[in-house]
Design an enzyme around this catalytic site. Structure first.
Site, mmCIF file in Angstrom:
data_model
loop_
_atom_site.group_PDB
_atom_site.id
_atom_site.type_symbol
_atom_site.label_atom_id
_atom_site.label_comp_id
_atom_site.label_asym_id
_atom_site.label_seq_id
_atom_site.Cartn_x
_atom_site.Cartn_y
_atom_site.Cartn_z
ATOM 1 N N HIS A 181 0.827 -1.204 0.000
ATOM 2 C CA HIS A 181 0.000 0.000 0.000
ATOM 3 C C HIS A 181 0.861 1.253 0.000
ATOM 4 O O HIS A 181 0.514 2.256 0.596
ATOM 5 C CB HIS A 181 -0.928 0.014 1.216
ATOM 6 C CG HIS A 181 -1.865 -1.136 1.243
ATOM 7 N ND1 HIS A 181 -1.578 -2.311 1.900
ATOM 8 C CD2 HIS A 181 -3.084 -1.308 0.663
ATOM 9 C CE1 HIS A 181 -2.579 -3.152 1.740
ATOM 10 N NE2 HIS A 181 -3.497 -2.577 0.994
ATOM 11 N N GLY A 205 -0.292 6.563 2.888
ATOM 12 C CA GLY A 205 -0.409 7.878 2.270
ATOM 13 C C GLY A 205 -1.761 8.215 1.710
ATOM 14 O O GLY A 205 -1.902 9.198 0.982
ATOM 15 N N ASP A 206 -2.803 7.443 2.066
ATOM 16 C CA ASP A 206 -4.119 7.661 1.460
ATOM 17 C C ASP A 206 -5.060 8.488 2.323
ATOM 18 O O ASP A 206 -6.195 8.730 1.935
ATOM 19 C CB ASP A 206 -4.780 6.312 1.147
ATOM 20 C CG ASP A 206 -5.198 5.553 2.414
ATOM 21 O OD1 ASP A 206 -4.674 5.856 3.498
ATOM 22 O OD2 ASP A 206 -6.036 4.646 2.301
ATOM 23 N N GLY A 255 -5.312 11.678 3.283
ATOM 24 C CA GLY A 255 -5.826 12.938 2.760
ATOM 25 C C GLY A 255 -6.888 12.719 1.704
ATOM 26 O O GLY A 255 -7.971 13.314 1.754
ATOM 27 N N ARG A 256 -6.596 11.840 0.765
ATOM 28 C CA ARG A 256 -7.564 11.566 -0.295
ATOM 29 C C ARG A 256 -8.816 10.911 0.267
ATOM 30 O O ARG A 256 -9.943 11.217 -0.139
ATOM 31 C CB ARG A 256 -6.933 10.675 -1.364
ATOM 32 C CG ARG A 256 -7.870 10.335 -2.498
ATOM 33 C CD ARG A 256 -7.109 9.952 -3.737
ATOM 34 N NE ARG A 256 -6.318 11.073 -4.229
ATOM 35 C CZ ARG A 256 -5.447 10.989 -5.241
ATOM 36 N NH1 ARG A 256 -5.267 9.847 -5.859
ATOM 37 N NH2 ARG A 256 -4.762 12.043 -5.625
ATOM 38 N N GLY A 257 -8.647 9.995 1.226
ATOM 39 C CA GLY A 257 -9.807 9.351 1.827
ATOM 40 C C GLY A 257 -10.694 10.334 2.566
ATOM 41 O O GLY A 257 -11.924 10.269 2.488
ATOM 42 N N THR A 317 -10.185 2.643 7.275
ATOM 43 C CA THR A 317 -10.475 2.694 8.702
ATOM 44 C C THR A 317 -11.157 3.994 9.079
ATOM 45 O O THR A 317 -12.171 4.012 9.786
ATOM 46 C CB THR A 317 -9.176 2.534 9.503
ATOM 47 O OG1 THR A 317 -8.524 1.322 9.105
ATOM 48 C CG2 THR A 317 -9.467 2.474 10.987
ATOM 49 N N GLY A 353 -5.029 10.740 11.460
ATOM 50 C CA GLY A 353 -6.441 10.735 11.840
ATOM 51 C C GLY A 353 -6.737 11.736 12.930
ATOM 52 O O GLY A 353 -7.772 12.421 12.908
#
Length: 575
Positions: A217, A395-396, A398-400, A440, A557
């Site tokens: 990932h 690294g996901d 921000g996009r999430g 998550t 988070g």
């Protein structure tokens, strides 16, 4: 780099659309992913694989006779939502139950688990099979904490073959558990990967080095080691997987040499020329070995070696035929099947009567204003949130967060326009956030917003103490679902101090400005607490295997939560 895209946020959905059109003879694109073109009329256990996108051929390329019945496809490197997993599981079900199988990541475990509970509530038996093959991410004594990486492919194949043979649900799960227990993988990274629309990779490997113990990932390796030539590289990989040879093994093994996305087949052939002799010298009999790109990580440069120690049963299942868009062995032919159109119709959402009196709708307008302010803040911070998440994660984040809050805000506005009160607006926002953000954080935000809405209801104007209690319910939902504790370096480390401060500020007060003052003070406390997570070592989640690297960087988070509540305070949406 990933150079072909339209809207980067919709990259995964666009890829599913194209894939479904190209392979319409084998699969059907459905809400949440893809399923086989038809379902067995005789009935069989449905094997549903899944996870985030960016790993092709995993996961949707493995749907077909002899392999998977469906694949749930999340955003890039992000767990699919509960709604997506439920949709694919229901459509793949043909009468004998569903096995959800996926790698061991917190968001996947939560979302697939919740989807299974939803299917069970409807009378559809559902089980979970979590793959834990990455030997670098935890010691053998803590095998349950290991990540799932390229071993997914072998375990999925065993499950699919067992189901195709007609084994019942318990037997299919037993086969999967045995295959997983006898599968180990180790990987090396040569270069990082880059998200669609991004200018830089998530991580870089130092010149003259390789990252040992990579994830799939976009995570860097667990340690950097000097770059090696093929013979030395092969020995490093082989020694790590052979170290966990199970007692009593007769030497038969399914072996997969896997490229991570930008490692050429010719390079893999060169490496195989050194790997195969080492395995045979160690007494292994290589049964139908595989080489190629099977579980990738966008455009990452890297390689992994997987060994599954076989017995008579697993050997037969490994050699059984399969026909999928991305991988074939022999000539597997699907049994008589029916289309899924009727089930697609039944999945359409029911119309629910609108609830909300004038006072609650007025309060709901403030909720939407607050979500609007939070969305603006998250958009502005997207790149920074991704940067701090990439230090020890994928690294996901921000996009999430952007995808989740955008869809949540749109759903909240629709609910407000329809006449819903606070509960209806927050529930709509939470459900959309969870569905479209995935991962998550998506499922946690979704559950938290729904819990808060349930406390506030659709009638009457919430008082300051009501809002504080709703936020306490938000926190409780996060803890119940995520199983994290204060100090684990998670979202809870900012939410807890925020709720404590909000309760103190709203106790025994009811003047017009009480909530605004208390919210502002609580938001400041959340910001302080989020920054303080930089000193913590993660004990759960994807950052755990790279725990030491995360020290000095705050939890993404916690940071994004603080950004949201600070934005609400600044907009004066709560008063």
């Amino acid at each position: 780099m990933t150079r072909i895209f339209d809207d980067p946020a919709e990259f995964a959905a666009d890829a599913v659309t194209g894939f479904g059109d190209l392979h319409a003879d084998l699969v059907r694109a459905v809400p949440g992913g893809v399923v086989r073109r038809g379902r067995s009329t005789a009935g069989k256990v449905a094997v549903v694989v899944g996870g985030g996108s960016g790993h092709y051929p995993a996961f949707m390329g493995l749907v077909g006779p002899g392999f998977a019945d469906g694949a749930v496809v999340g955003n890039i490197f992000t767990s699919p939502s509960t709604a997506q997993a439920y949709s694919v599981g229901r459509l793949a079900h043909s009468g004998r139950g569903v096995v959800f199988t996926y790698g061991n990541y917190a968001g996947d475990v939560m979302n697939f688990g919740l989807a299974g509970e939803r299917l069970e509530a409807e009378g559809i038996p559902a089980r979970q099979l979590v793959v834990t093959d990455d030997v670098a991410s935890a010691d053998a004594a803590e095998g349950h904490r290991r990540r799932g990486i390229a071993g997914d492919f072998v375990v999925f194949k065993m499950l699919g073959a067992a189901a195709e043979r007609g084994l019942d649900l318990d037997e299919v799960v037993r086969v999967g558990e045995r295959a997983n227990a006898r599968t180990t993988t180790i990987g090396l990274a040569f270069s990082g990967c880059t998200f669609p629309g991004a200018d830089e990779p998530h991580f870089t490997v130092p010149e003259g080095a390789m990252g040992l113990g990579l994830g799939i990932h976009g995570e860097p390796g667990l340690e950097d080691v000097p770059a090696l030539r093929a013979p030395q590289m092969a020995r490093l990989l082989v020694e790590r997987v052979l170290a966990e040879r199970p007692a009593g093994s007769d030497g038969r093994a399914a072996v997969v040499l896997n490229g991570l996305g930008s490692t050429s087949h010719e390079e893999l052939f060169v490496l195989w020329a050194s790997v195969a002799p080492l395995l045979r010298e160690a007494g292994l009999t290589l049964v139908a070995p595989e080489l190629g790109e099977l579980v990738t990580s966008l455009d990452m440069g890297g390689v992994s070696l997987t060994v599954t120690w076989l017995d008579d049963e697993l050997t037969e299942l490994w050699l059984d035929p399969a026909t999928t868009p991305a991988w074939r062995r022999g000539d597997a032919v699907a049994a008589d099947a029916t289309d899924v159109d009727q089930e697609l119709t039944e999945l359409a959402q029911e119309v629910v009567p609108v609830e909300g009196d004038v006072a609650s709708r007025d309060a709901a307008r403030l909720v939407v204003a607050g979500l609007t302010a939070a969305a603006e803040a998250v958009h502005e911070a997207e790149q920074e949130l991704g940067r701090i998440d990439a230090v020890a994660g994928d690294g996901d984040h921000g996009r999430g967060m952007v995808r989740g809050i955008d869809h949540g805000l749109a759903a909240a506005r629709r609910a407000l326009d329809a006449g819903w009160g606070v509960q209806g607006v927050l529930s709509a926002a939470g459900d959309a956030w969870a569905e479209f953000a995935g991962g998550t954080s998506g499922v946690l935000w979704g559950a938290g917003l729904r819990a808060a809405g349930l406390r506030l209801g659709n009638t009457g104007a919430p008082q300051p103490a009501d809002v504080a209690r709703a936020c306490r319910d938000y926190l409780a939902a996060l803890g119940d679902l995520g199983k994290a504790s204060p100090g684990d370096k998670t979202l809870l480390d900012a939410v807890g101090p925020f709720v404590d401060a909000l309760e103190r500020g709203t106790a025994d007060v009811d003047d017009a400005g009480a909530l605004e003052r208390a919210w502002g003070a609580a938001a400041a406390e959340a910001t302080r607490a989020a920054a303080a997570t930089a000193d913590l070592v993660p004990r759960v989640g994807r950052a755990r295997p790279l725990a030491e690297r995360s020290v000095g960087t705050p939890d993404p988070g916690a940071v994004s939560f603080a950004l949201c509540v600070e934005a609400v305070a600044a907009r004066h949406a709560v008063r």
